[in-house]
Motif scaffolding. Structure first.
Motif, PDB file in Angstrom:
ATOM      1  N   ILE A   1     -16.419  36.946  31.417  1.00 26.47           N
ATOM      2  CA  ILE A   1     -16.219  35.710  32.153  1.00 26.47           C
ATOM      3  C   ILE A   1     -17.810  35.031  31.921  1.00 26.47           C
ATOM      4  O   ILE A   1     -17.913  33.742  31.884  1.00 26.47           O
ATOM      5  N   ILE A   2     -18.772  35.804  32.336  1.00 30.30           N
ATOM      6  CA  ILE A   2     -19.918  35.275  32.372  1.00 30.30           C
ATOM      7  C   ILE A   2     -20.384  34.759  30.963  1.00 30.30           C
ATOM      8  O   ILE A   2     -21.019  33.682  30.754  1.00 30.30           O
ATOM      9  N   LEU A   3     -20.072  35.516  29.990  1.00 32.20           N
ATOM     10  CA  LEU A   3     -20.378  34.853  28.484  1.00 32.20           C
ATOM     11  C   LEU A   3     -19.670  33.817  28.129  1.00 32.20           C
ATOM     12  O   LEU A   3     -20.146  32.515  27.622  1.00 32.20           O
ATOM     13  N   LYS A   4     -18.390  33.424  28.641  1.00 32.84           N
ATOM     14  CA  LYS A   4     -17.730  32.108  28.425  1.00 32.84           C
ATOM     15  C   LYS A   4     -18.591  30.993  29.213  1.00 32.84           C
ATOM     16  O   LYS A   4     -18.640  30.066  28.505  1.00 32.84           O
ATOM     17  N   ILE A   5     -18.720  31.349  30.371  1.00 28.96           N
ATOM     18  CA  ILE A   5     -19.531  30.325  31.284  1.00 28.96           C
ATOM     19  C   ILE A   5     -20.885  29.929  30.578  1.00 28.96           C
ATOM     20  O   ILE A   5     -21.369  28.757  30.556  1.00 28.96           O
ATOM     21  N   VAL A   6     -21.658  30.897  30.334  1.00 27.33           N
ATOM     22  CA  VAL A   6     -22.919  30.866  29.445  1.00 27.33           C
ATOM     23  C   VAL A   6     -22.715  30.092  28.273  1.00 27.33           C
ATOM     24  O   VAL A   6     -23.510  29.139  28.142  1.00 27.33           O
TER      25      VAL A   6
ATOM     26  N   ILE B   1     -19.154  32.891  41.492  1.00 27.11           N
ATOM     27  CA  ILE B   1     -20.767  33.060  41.208  1.00 27.11           C
ATOM     28  C   ILE B   1     -21.458  32.511  39.955  1.00 27.11           C
ATOM     29  O   ILE B   1     -22.274  31.540  40.046  1.00 27.11           O
ATOM     30  N   SER B   2     -20.798  32.699  38.911  1.00 22.61           N
ATOM     31  CA  SER B   2     -21.175  32.348  37.720  1.00 22.61           C
ATOM     32  C   SER B   2     -21.060  30.767  37.433  1.00 22.61           C
ATOM     33  O   SER B   2     -22.263  30.186  37.099  1.00 22.61           O
ATOM     34  N   LEU B   3     -20.034  30.198  37.977  1.00 26.93           N
ATOM     35  CA  LEU B   3     -20.150  28.898  37.954  1.00 26.93           C
ATOM     36  C   LEU B   3     -21.039  28.162  38.803  1.00 26.93           C
ATOM     37  O   LEU B   3     -21.747  27.248  38.363  1.00 26.93           O
ATOM     38  N   ASN B   4     -20.937  28.801  40.054  1.00 29.82           N
ATOM     39  CA  ASN B   4     -22.170  27.894  40.708  1.00 29.82           C
ATOM     40  C   ASN B   4     -23.607  28.214  40.469  1.00 29.82           C
ATOM     41  O   ASN B   4     -24.355  27.212  40.315  1.00 29.82           O
ATOM     42  N   VAL B   5     -23.976  29.209  39.843  1.00 32.32           N
ATOM     43  CA  VAL B   5     -25.390  29.724  39.218  1.00 32.32           C
ATOM     44  C   VAL B   5     -25.637  28.502  38.045  1.00 32.32           C
ATOM     45  O   VAL B   5     -26.526  27.974  38.059  1.00 32.32           O
ATOM     46  N   SER B   6     -24.456  28.451  37.324  1.00 28.89           N
ATOM     47  CA  SER B   6     -24.568  27.619  35.994  1.00 28.89           C
ATOM     48  C   SER B   6     -24.810  26.274  36.297  1.00 28.89           C
ATOM     49  O   SER B   6     -25.397  25.579  35.786  1.00 28.89           O
TER      50      SER B   6
ATOM     51  N   LEU C   1     -14.207  24.133  19.692  1.00 25.44           N
ATOM     52  CA  LEU C   1     -13.863  24.063  20.920  1.00 25.44           C
ATOM     53  C   LEU C   1     -14.959  24.018  21.963  1.00 25.44           C
ATOM     54  O   LEU C   1     -14.891  23.164  22.840  1.00 25.44           O
ATOM     55  N   TYR C   2     -15.785  24.955  21.900  1.00 24.59           N
ATOM     56  CA  TYR C   2     -17.100  25.049  23.012  1.00 24.59           C
ATOM     57  C   TYR C   2     -17.854  23.558  22.760  1.00 24.59           C
ATOM     58  O   TYR C   2     -18.111  23.061  23.886  1.00 24.59           O
ATOM     59  N   ARG C   3     -17.889  22.978  21.577  1.00 19.46           N
ATOM     60  CA  ARG C   3     -18.551  21.672  21.553  1.00 19.46           C
ATOM     61  C   ARG C   3     -17.986  20.819  22.073  1.00 19.46           C
ATOM     62  O   ARG C   3     -18.565  19.619  22.661  1.00 19.46           O
ATOM     63  N   ALA C   4     -16.551  20.507  22.078  1.00 20.00           N
ATOM     64  CA  ALA C   4     -15.662  19.651  22.720  1.00 20.00           C
ATOM     65  C   ALA C   4     -15.648  19.743  24.148  1.00 20.00           C
ATOM     66  O   ALA C   4     -15.714  18.804  24.752  1.00 20.00           O
TER      67      ALA C   4
ATOM     68  N   ALA D   1     -15.697  23.433  34.100  1.00 22.47           N
ATOM     69  CA  ALA D   1     -15.287  24.714  34.644  1.00 22.47           C
ATOM     70  C   ALA D   1     -13.944  24.701  35.001  1.00 22.47           C
ATOM     71  O   ALA D   1     -13.194  25.845  34.844  1.00 22.47           O
ATOM     72  N   LEU D   2     -13.094  23.688  35.352  1.00 22.74           N
ATOM     73  CA  LEU D   2     -11.711  23.538  35.487  1.00 22.74           C
ATOM     74  C   LEU D   2     -10.867  23.944  34.196  1.00 22.74           C
ATOM     75  O   LEU D   2     -10.081  24.919  34.130  1.00 22.74           O
ATOM     76  N   ILE D   3     -11.381  23.669  33.210  1.00 25.32           N
ATOM     77  CA  ILE D   3     -10.764  23.740  31.985  1.00 25.32           C
ATOM     78  C   ILE D   3     -10.802  25.400  31.665  1.00 25.32           C
ATOM     79  O   ILE D   3      -9.872  25.916  30.750  1.00 25.32           O
ATOM     80  N   MET D   4     -12.032  25.644  31.805  1.00 26.05           N
ATOM     81  CA  MET D   4     -12.319  27.206  31.248  1.00 26.05           C
ATOM     82  C   MET D   4     -11.343  28.067  32.151  1.00 26.05           C
ATOM     83  O   MET D   4     -11.115  29.093  31.553  1.00 26.05           O
TER      84      MET D   4
END
Length: 158
Positions: free
Chosen positions: A16-21, A62-67, A102-105, A115-118
């Motif tokens: 989860i953290i890695l995807k958001i990062v 937490i991860s989203l809020n921090v990011s 995908l990440y670039r898009a 955040a929503l799409i992830m």
């Protein structure tokens, strides 16, 4: 929650953290810094985790809020982690071509849409997404539909 249990939960949910990062940080050093900041902030907040939701859902929030706030503030030196040993993670220098595309898009979307799409891609339903983000369930569905159209347009341009 004791430190060892916390670290086991973090390890079990580090994806989860890695995807958001990867969505919110462009270069390797920023990814490392953000990864550490998420774990640090989760450790500080774990005393408020009441178990009303899954640990993974709580960690996502937490991860989203921090990011969302990390890069908007002036970068400061990371604070001491108060006797918690943050697990190291070796970030790959490159993602697969498909993942990178995908990440670039997704990075072209605004922060909330990312955040929503992830969350959607990770299999969360609209009710869970609305709980994590604070957006109503109906608005979540509408936004996801528009985000998918936007991503299709971005990916078809390339």
């Amino acid at each position: 929650m004791e430190e060892q249990l916390f670290l086991r939960n973090i390890n079990a949910n580090k994806g989860i953290i890695l995807k958001i990062v990867n969505l919110y940080a462009d270069d390797l050093e920023d990814r490392k810094d953000l990864y550490q900041e998420i774990i640090y902030q989760a450790w500080k907040a774990v005393v408020r985790f009441r178990g009303e939701s899954k640990f993974s859902t709580w960690l996502y929030k937490i991860s989203l809020n921090v990011s969302l706030t990390y890069f908007s503030k002036l970068k400061k030196h990371l604070k001491s982690t108060e006797n918690i040993s943050i697990p190291e993670y070796e970030f790959p220098n490159e993602l697969s071509d498909r993942s990178d595309r995908l990440y670039r898009a997704i990075r072209q979307l605004n922060e909330v849409d990312r955040a929503l799409i992830m969350l959607h891609l990770d299999g969360y339903d609209n009710v869970s997404i609305s709980e994590i983000t604070g957006i109503t369930k109906n608005n979540t569905g509408v936004k996801l539909h528009r985000i998918k159209q936007q991503l299709t347009n971005i990916l078809n341009k390339k």
